[in-house]
Structures are given as C-alpha cells and as structure tokens.
Design a protein around this motif. Structure first.
Motif, PDB file in Angstrom:
ATOM      1  N   UNK A 369       0.826  -1.216   0.000  1.00 24.65           N
ATOM      2  CA  UNK A 369       0.000   0.000   0.000  1.00 24.65           C
ATOM      3  C   UNK A 369       0.858   1.263   0.000  1.00 24.65           C
ATOM      4  N   UNK A 370       0.293   2.347  -0.481  1.00 22.62           N
ATOM      5  CA  UNK A 370       0.931   3.655  -0.349  1.00 22.62           C
ATOM      6  C   UNK A 370       0.387   4.396   0.863  1.00 22.62           C
ATOM      7  N   UNK A 371      -0.921   4.286   1.059  1.00 23.72           N
ATOM      8  CA  UNK A 371      -1.588   4.988   2.159  1.00 23.72           C
ATOM      9  C   UNK A 371      -2.413   3.970   2.943  1.00 23.72           C
ATOM     10  N   UNK A 372      -2.277   4.012   4.263  1.00 25.55           N
ATOM     11  CA  UNK A 372      -3.011   3.095   5.137  1.00 25.55           C
ATOM     12  C   UNK A 372      -3.865   3.918   6.097  1.00 25.55           C
ATOM     13  N   UNK A 373      -5.144   3.568   6.192  1.00 23.56           N
ATOM     14  CA  UNK A 373      -5.986   4.194   7.207  1.00 23.56           C
ATOM     15  C   UNK A 373      -6.376   3.127   8.229  1.00 23.56           C
ATOM     16  N   UNK A 374      -6.031   3.372   9.479  1.00 23.14           N
ATOM     17  CA  UNK A 374      -6.387   2.470  10.574  1.00 23.14           C
ATOM     18  C   UNK A 374      -7.515   3.134  11.359  1.00 23.14           C
ATOM     19  N   UNK A 375      -8.684   2.517  11.359  1.00 22.42           N
ATOM     20  CA  UNK A 375      -9.860   3.134  11.969  1.00 22.42           C
ATOM     21  C   UNK A 375      -9.626   3.640  13.380  1.00 22.42           C
ATOM     22  N   UNK A 376      -8.892   2.868  14.180  1.00 21.31           N
ATOM     23  CA  UNK A 376      -8.601   3.296  15.543  1.00 21.31           C
ATOM     24  C   UNK A 376      -7.399   2.531  16.075  1.00 21.31           C
ATOM     25  N   UNK A 377      -6.481   3.230  16.735  1.00 19.70           N
ATOM     26  CA  UNK A 377      -5.364   2.564  17.407  1.00 19.70           C
ATOM     27  C   UNK A 377      -5.809   2.224  18.822  1.00 19.70           C
ATOM     28  N   UNK A 378      -6.258   0.990  19.007  1.00 17.36           N
ATOM     29  CA  UNK A 378      -6.879   0.590  20.262  1.00 17.36           C
ATOM     30  C   UNK A 378      -5.904  -0.016  21.261  1.00 17.36           C
ATOM     31  N   UNK A 379      -4.778  -0.542  20.763  1.00 21.65           N
ATOM     32  CA  UNK A 379      -3.880  -1.258  21.669  1.00 21.65           C
ATOM     33  C   UNK A 379      -2.435  -1.014  21.277  1.00 21.65           C
ATOM     34  N   UNK A 380      -1.539  -1.483  22.119  1.00 18.96           N
ATOM     35  CA  UNK A 380      -0.104  -1.247  21.926  1.00 18.96           C
ATOM     36  C   UNK A 380       0.404  -1.870  20.636  1.00 18.96           C
ATOM     37  N   UNK A 381      -0.076  -3.059  20.321  1.00 19.54           N
ATOM     38  CA  UNK A 381       0.427  -3.751  19.130  1.00 19.54           C
ATOM     39  C   UNK A 381       0.041  -2.992  17.867  1.00 19.54           C
ATOM     40  N   UNK A 382      -1.212  -2.558  17.786  1.00 23.72           N
ATOM     41  CA  UNK A 382      -1.652  -1.801  16.613  1.00 23.72           C
ATOM     42  C   UNK A 382      -0.876  -0.499  16.486  1.00 23.72           C
ATOM     43  N   UNK A 383      -0.686   0.202  17.607  1.00 23.83           N
ATOM     44  CA  UNK A 383       0.049   1.470  17.586  1.00 23.83           C
ATOM     45  C   UNK A 383       1.487   1.268  17.128  1.00 23.83           C
ATOM     46  N   UNK A 384       2.127   0.225  17.638  1.00 26.24           N
ATOM     47  CA  UNK A 384       3.524  -0.036  17.292  1.00 26.24           C
ATOM     48  C   UNK A 384       3.676  -0.359  15.802  1.00 26.24           C
ATOM     49  N   UNK A 385       2.796  -1.215  15.281  1.00 27.61           N
ATOM     50  CA  UNK A 385       2.886  -1.581  13.856  1.00 27.61           C
ATOM     51  C   UNK A 385       2.583  -0.370  12.987  1.00 27.61           C
ATOM     52  N   UNK A 386       1.589   0.429  13.392  1.00 24.08           N
ATOM     53  CA  UNK A 386       1.221   1.604  12.619  1.00 24.08           C
ATOM     54  C   UNK A 386       2.349   2.627  12.548  1.00 24.08           C
ATOM     55  N   UNK A 387       2.996   2.880  13.674  1.00 20.70           N
ATOM     56  CA  UNK A 387       4.103   3.838  13.702  1.00 20.70           C
ATOM     57  C   UNK A 387       5.258   3.329  12.854  1.00 20.70           C
TER      58      UNK A 387
END
Length: 550
Positions: A369-387
């Motif tokens: 992907x070029x652009x990713x939209x994550x509906x909500x960063x709910x937990x540490x794992x999602x936040x870490x992967x997103x960053x």
C-alpha cells in the motif's frame, strides 16, 4: 409549482439540473413534482413542508389523531399509499394532513369517500406514515399481550415475524429518521420499555411501549441483524442494510442484558458511497491549508482525535477523498466500514474469527500500500505496527480517543510507542468536537456583555473584542422548537514542528506540548469555536458544553 422549484434551486437545495429533471418527469402525469421531490429524497422533508406551507398558504400540522376517522369510508391502505391522514370532522369539513397538497386525484378521492369538503394542513411523509402505523398498532399490542410472562423463543420469533410488529419496527425507524437521529435506543424498565433518540448528540425520550411490545421489537431487530434470538444473557453485535419507506438504512445493532431485560442500541450508519468534501468539514481557511499540506507527504502519520461520535471517521473519509488517486494504493482497516469509497480497498474487522486491527495491519504491509488508514489505534500492538509503517515509507491515517491534540502524543506514549518513533513519524494532529448548529430560521443576534466574554478562557481570544455579536437559540417549526438543526465541527490542528518534536519524551504532559504549539501559532479549539459563535453557527453555551479547555 415553478415558483417552488425556482425557490429551491435559488437556495441551493436542489440544482437547476435536478429541477429541470423533476419538471420533465412530472410532465408524464404519473407523479406530481412534489411527490417526485419526496420520493427521490432531494430535499429534507421538514424543509419541504415549510416551503409548501409558504407556497400554498397552509399551516403545519401540530396535532395528530389517536383514533381513525371515518374508518368505514377511508381505508388504512389508501392512507398509506396516498400519504394522507384524516384528523377530524368539523361540521361539513374533513380536516386532513397531507404531504403533497398538489395531488388533486387523492384529494378528489377523499372528498368523494367522505362526502365532505377538505381543510388541509401539512406534514411530512415520515410523520404521516408513522401516525397511520400508530393507529394500527392495537393488533400488535394485543398479540404481544398474549405473550406476557413467557420467554419462549419460538413464541417471540413468531410474534416478531407478524405484520403488526414489523410495522412497529418500521415506524420506530421512520420516526428516528424523521427526527434526524443518529441512534435509536430501546431500553427496558420496570413494567414498560423506553424509546429514545439521540439527536445532535443528546438523548431524548420519545415514547414508552408495553414490556411485551418492547420484547417483540427487540426480537424483530435481532432477526433482522442475524443475532441469536435465544441468547439473552450476553451482549451481541450485528448489522444489516434495510429498505424502509423507500430509503436505504445501514444499521449497527448492539444488545446488552439488563436487570429488566435486553436493552438494544441501533446506530444509523452512513450509506454514502462518496467521500465527504474536505472543503465542507468546517475547517478554517488557515487550518484547511495546513491539513492539505500535511497529507501530501509520502510518509508519516496523521492522527484525528476526539471523543466517540465526534466525526473523526468523516474527517478521515474527507482526507481519503483528496488522496484517492489511481496512482496510489489506499487500504483502510475499519470497524465498521462507514463510508464506502470507490477505488479504496476497505477491510472490515471481524474479531470473532481473529481478523483484528493488529493482525490485518501486520499482513497489510506485504500488500504494497501507499496509504493506510487504521480506523482506531486501540492497543499497543496496533500502535507499534502503525508507527513502524509510517517510518518505512507509508502515509498512515488513524484516530485516537483523547481530549486534545496535545493529548494524542501522551496517548501514544501510554500505548508503549517509543518517544523517538513518535517524534520521527507524527506530522499532524487534528482534534475535533461536534457542536449543535443554530437553526437559521429562528436564531436571534444579541450583543455579548463584557462579563460574558470575561468568563471565556484566554485561548478563545475574546479579550481583544470590545463588542461582539453572538446568537441565541429560539425554536420554530423547522427545528422542532429546539433552536438547533444539525451539527458542525470545531477543530484544533497541531503541526508537529521541530520545537514540539523536541518535547516528545517519556513523562511529558499534554499541557507542555499544548503551550509549545500555541507559541508556534496553533489556534485552540476554543478559538475556532468562538469564531463560529460569532458567525452565528452555534451558541456560546453550546461551545462550553462540548469543550473543557481552561
């Protein structure tokens, strides 16, 4: 009728092309111009009723019948099909509520059936159909009464499939839609069931049903959303797309066991397939320019923050509308998917089968992907992967639940993201709230006193004004005597510049970051709200209700 269509197009309620199309379709003689406007949903029903009252010099209906009038002469089927509702007989005249006063054929049929002349008043299609269904709900109550004291699932299922209960649920949806409700709540109490609407962010009670009728309605809703009708001990979630009164409804349903029975909340989701226009979100010209500049970066993270129901998803959908380009691959991870945007790969979460934000995001990085939209960063794992995705060449758009733009930095630290990663990837935070919009038909201006302005926090920027014209809510037919119609967003757009970036470290407070952002020129949410109060968009009391800035 040309006068009506001309006025609607002049006020930008319909386009000139739509007006011409309505005239062309009405020329066939199958439907009137008003009926075409109503059926196609081109104009809000209440707005159209107000316009019709002015054009035809007719009053808006304020009272509704509790019993059928001339039941032997005028059938419920005729009333439903023609959207007419007899109210009372007064001497040689029949009082009738109509949504289309130009429908000569229906009015002639009413005169013939009743043998009376007609006195007309105006209502919306939704109001008329709901009132008709109320007149026919006696059967549903009588049948539901026969199930009192029983929890037999087969009996409840049979009742939920009966026409009277189906009509009841349809009426509840129709009335919620007519009231511009975003949510419908059906809540059991001792001996009865409360029906409430959430309109412009506030709940209001609309009616009370018998316990038996409420249980039947809940069973009907569980069937519609494929929930387990026999499971009453655990919360359940479901969704469905329904067609009611010629309109599509996307709904999300959540049930919750309470001491008096199952409570159910229905959220009406957007059925839009088109992303909102970023120019119409309500961002100030300066903030809009900043957002447009920040989202053009090839990598980094843009965060939209605010409480539940503050319009974060709408803002992200508008950003996607700007970025949506065949040369880019855009993927969204959402729960639920609220805006279906053509050209964007949208993934719906299903946690019951293990399709979570974190798992999908981890796999998504191999999806090019070029652009990713994550509906909500709910937990540490999602936040870490997103960053980390933002650090490795992707533009990441996401939301957080915080009270301010500066609070987003603290929240990411709380989720375990390392400070240097936040400083390297975070580009911009958009904080927002929704305020109720003043009804433009009845708002009234007034001069704000110095004492009132002195009560506002310094960040509102009110101290520099010697005399300020603000507006107050009054109430009229159009807004249901509330003084408000719809909601608007107030914003704070904080760019993460070098000075703010140096402050990002473990233990930093949101106040320190906010102070640095103010020095760099970030306008506070209170300042944006105060500007919109001066424009007549909302009231100073409403601004105080939704903000908590000192």
């Amino acid at each position: 009728m040309k006068h009506l269509l001309s006025d609607l197009s002049k006020r930008a309620l319909i386009s000139n092309e739509q007006a011409a199309d309505i005239v062309g379709q009405a020329a066939t003689g199958r439907e009137t111009e008003i009926r075409l406007l109503l059926r196609q949903g081109l104009v809000d029903q209440q707005v159209l009723a107000t316009e019709l009252g002015r054009v035809f010099d007719l009053p808006i209906a304020t009272s509704w019948p509790s019993a059928r009038v001339l039941p032997d002469a005028i059938s419920l089927r005729f009333m439903r099909e023609r959207h007419v509702l007899p109210v009372a007989v007064e001497g040689d005249r029949l009082l009738v509520i109509v949504s289309d006063p130009s429908d000569a054929a229906s009015l002639a049929a009413l005169r013939l059936a009743s043998g009376l002349e007609l006195s007309l008043s105006l209502g919306t299609d939704n109001q008329i159909l709901s009132a008709i269904e109320r007149l026919d709900e006696g059967r549903a109550a009588e049948q539901a009464g026969g199930t009192a004291g029983t929890d037999d699932d087969d009996t409840l299922k049979d009742l939920a499939l009966d026409a009277p209960v189906i009509d009841l649920v349809n009426r509840l949806f129709r009335e919620a839609s007519a009231a511009r409700a975003t949510d419908l709540h059906i809540e059991p109490a001792r001996g009865y069931v409360i029906v409430r609407h959430r309109v412009d962010g506030l709940l209001e009670e609309r009616e009370r049903l018998s316990s038996e009728l409420g249980r039947a309605a809940v069973s009907r809703l569980k069937i519609l959303t494929n929930l387990n009708i026999a499971e009453k001990r655990l919360p359940q979630d479901g969704r469905a797309r329904l067609r009611i009164a010629e309109r599509e409804h996307d709904i999300r349903v959540a049930t919750m066991p309470t001491i008096h029975g199952e409570s159910i909340a229905i959220r009406f989701l957007s059925s839009n397939t088109q992303a909102p226009d970023i120019n119409r979100l309500g961002l100030s010209p300066a903030d809009l320019a900043v957002v447009r500049q920040q989202i053009q970066h090839a990598h980094g993270m843009i965060v939209v923050t605010g409480p539940t129901g503050s319009g974060k998803t709408t803002t992200l959908a508008a950003v996607l509308g700007v970025l949506n380009d065949p040369r880019r691959k855009i993927v969204t991870i959402e729960d639920p998917v609220e805006y279906q945007v053509e050209g964007v790969n949208q993934v719906q979460m299903h946690s019951e089968i293990g399709l979570t934000f974190a798992r999908t995001l981890r796999s998504l990085l191999r999806f090019d992907p070029d652009i990713i939209m994550v509906g909500e960063m709910r937990d540490s794992e999602t936040a870490s992967i997103g960053v980390n995705a933002a650090l490795t060449g992707h533009l990441v758009l996401t939301t957080l639940h915080t009270n301010s733009a500066a609070g987003a930095v603290v929240r990411l630290l709380d989720l375990g993201v390392q400070a240097y990663l936040i400083a390297s990837t975070l580009r911009c935070v958009i904080a927002q709230r929704l305020v109720r919009k003043l009804c433009i038909h009845c708002r009234e201006p007034y001069e704000a006193t110095p004492d009132l302005l002195a009560q506002l926090p310094d960040s509102a920027g009110a101290s520099g004004h010697a005399s300020v014209t603000l507006y107050k809510a009054c109430g009229c037919t159009y807004c249901g005597n509330t003084g408000f119609a719809g909601r608007a967003a107030i914003f704070e757009v904080m760019v993460i510049d070098d000075h703010v970036r140096r402050l990002v470290k473990p233990g930093v407070s949101a106040d320190v970051i906010a102070h640095a952002a103010r020095k760099a020129g970030t306008a506070s949410m209170m300042a944006d709200g105060f500007a919109k109060c001066r424009e007549g968009l909302t009231t100073i009391e409403e601004l105080g209700r939704v903000t908590s800035e000192d």
